[in-house]
Design an enzyme around this catalytic site. Sequence first.
Site, PDB file in Angstrom:
ATOM      1  N   HIS A 146       4.341  -0.011 -12.352  1.00  0.00           N
ATOM      2  CA  HIS A 146       5.448  -0.916 -12.024  1.00  0.00           C
ATOM      3  C   HIS A 146       5.324  -2.149 -12.908  1.00  0.00           C
ATOM      4  CE1 HIS A 146       6.052   1.030  -7.805  1.00  0.00           C
ATOM      5  NE2 HIS A 146       6.852   1.576  -8.712  1.00  0.00           N
ATOM      6  N   GLU A 201       4.174  -5.964 -12.032  1.00  0.00           N
ATOM      7  CA  GLU A 201       2.915  -6.186 -11.336  1.00  0.00           C
ATOM      8  C   GLU A 201       1.805  -6.501 -12.339  1.00  0.00           C
ATOM      9  OE1 GLU A 201       2.604  -2.631  -8.973  1.00  0.00           O
ATOM     10  OE2 GLU A 201       4.519  -3.031  -7.974  1.00  0.00           O
ATOM     11  N   HIS A 221      -1.811  -1.426  -8.184  1.00  0.00           N
ATOM     12  CA  HIS A 221      -0.489  -1.996  -7.973  1.00  0.00           C
ATOM     13  C   HIS A 221      -0.630  -3.421  -7.420  1.00  0.00           C
ATOM     14  CE1 HIS A 221       2.280   1.602  -8.243  1.00  0.00           C
ATOM     15  NE2 HIS A 221       1.092   2.195  -8.244  1.00  0.00           N
ATOM     16  N   GLU A 224      -3.258  -2.071  -3.665  1.00  0.00           N
ATOM     17  CA  GLU A 224      -2.234  -3.113  -3.814  1.00  0.00           C
ATOM     18  C   GLU A 224      -3.002  -4.430  -3.848  1.00  0.00           C
ATOM     19  OE1 GLU A 224       1.027  -2.920  -4.153  1.00  0.00           O
ATOM     20  OE2 GLU A 224       1.544  -0.874  -3.567  1.00  0.00           O
TER      21      GLU A 224
END
Length: 445
Positions: free
Chosen positions: A202, A205, A326, A401
């Site tokens: 992504h 990020e 992420h 994350e």
Amino acid sequence: MPAYIRPQHTFGKLIPTTTMSLNKSLIFALFGLLATLAVGQAERVRYDNYRLYKANAANEAQLAVLKNLEGSTDSILFLDGVHIVGKDVQMVVAPHKVPDLLDLMGKAEIKYELQSKDFQKSMDEVDEKVAIKGRASTDYNWVQYYELDDTYTWMQSLAKKYPNAVTLIEGGKTYQGRSILGLKISKSGAEKPGIFLEAGIHAREWIAPAAATYIINQLLTSEVDSVKNLAENYNWYVIPHANPDGFVYTHTNDRLWRKTRTPYGSCYGADPNRNWAFHWNEVGASSSACSDTYAGPKAFSEIETQSLSEYIASIKDKIQLYISLHAYSQYLLYPYGHTKSLPDNVKDYQQVFNAAVSAVSKRYNTKYTGGNVYDAIYPAAGASIDWAYGTQGVRMSFCYELRPSSTSYATGFRLPAAQIIPASEELLDSIVAMVSEVKTLGYFD
């Protein structure tokens, strides 16, 4: 362009060629016109006077209202997926769209809260500190963020500096013709258990690829015994930028761009972490090309995921642990994203999870939570960790994350550069514990 417009694309329409003979002056004039258009259309997207709202759907009917909004207009950017009743969803809303949105949410009786009156101002208050381009070859560090070319230059320099330990690999290609570069780190030079680390799928990020490069550096230079053990007893395959086109676009045009840059009608890009061929587009993704969670027209429609998957498949017998980086929310996740059903080795996952989450907090008291993707955050089919586990026989597959926490809307994807090192240090602490636990359970045998 007006400050309230968030374009889905950069390039103008192609000018058709003809068989007419063009003199040199006309050719130069055309080049000048195209250059002017390119400069004009490459203007950075800003979010001046955009509002940031947090909404919460209390029932399925309200959730459907929010889902219909997602991807329906360029004027509302969803920072969270719209998947679960009762889960907060953040939306960045153009000034001219605010009355319509508030009217819609009022009629649907959706609870909402204004978080920022000027989202651009909130973002500007975060010091990301992007390095001056061209400096990476001499002083690459982790107190600033880097552009793609500088990271690639640094990686190439490592292959020259450590010829017996580092091999430059190409994990795939992108729509715009870039390479998906990575490094294989094998200090022993022998066949060892393999760990695959993928980051930056992504684009917005930024902390993910920064942390990946930090880990590369530590594997090559650290004198800490636990880190030396990782470097000497395992072969590492590290892809810091799994979505290079998107990452470049976050530097040149739109800091909040998430997807690839493949054109789909008037919109651009698919979500590369909803595009993998494992229960593709069953849940937690969109069929609208304008949505940030657009799954693409088919599984592996994106050359990035298709080519990277082919590379992974070519070495799958050498990989026992898959890690995807992420941001943000401080979660550690494992399969599955498409269903509430749990992996058949879920007890092992829980054991590894507990060790890794405990370790991540020891240095800075940073709290992570998580579990299986579907229950811990939201349904999300077509992700890389599910594909690695479900189709490639990689029995341990995790997603981090990273910082900040889920409540840090003011920073969110724009983590201050001052936090790159602490975020990466605690991540490495966690990975050390993860690898140790995976080894104890026998997955590296």
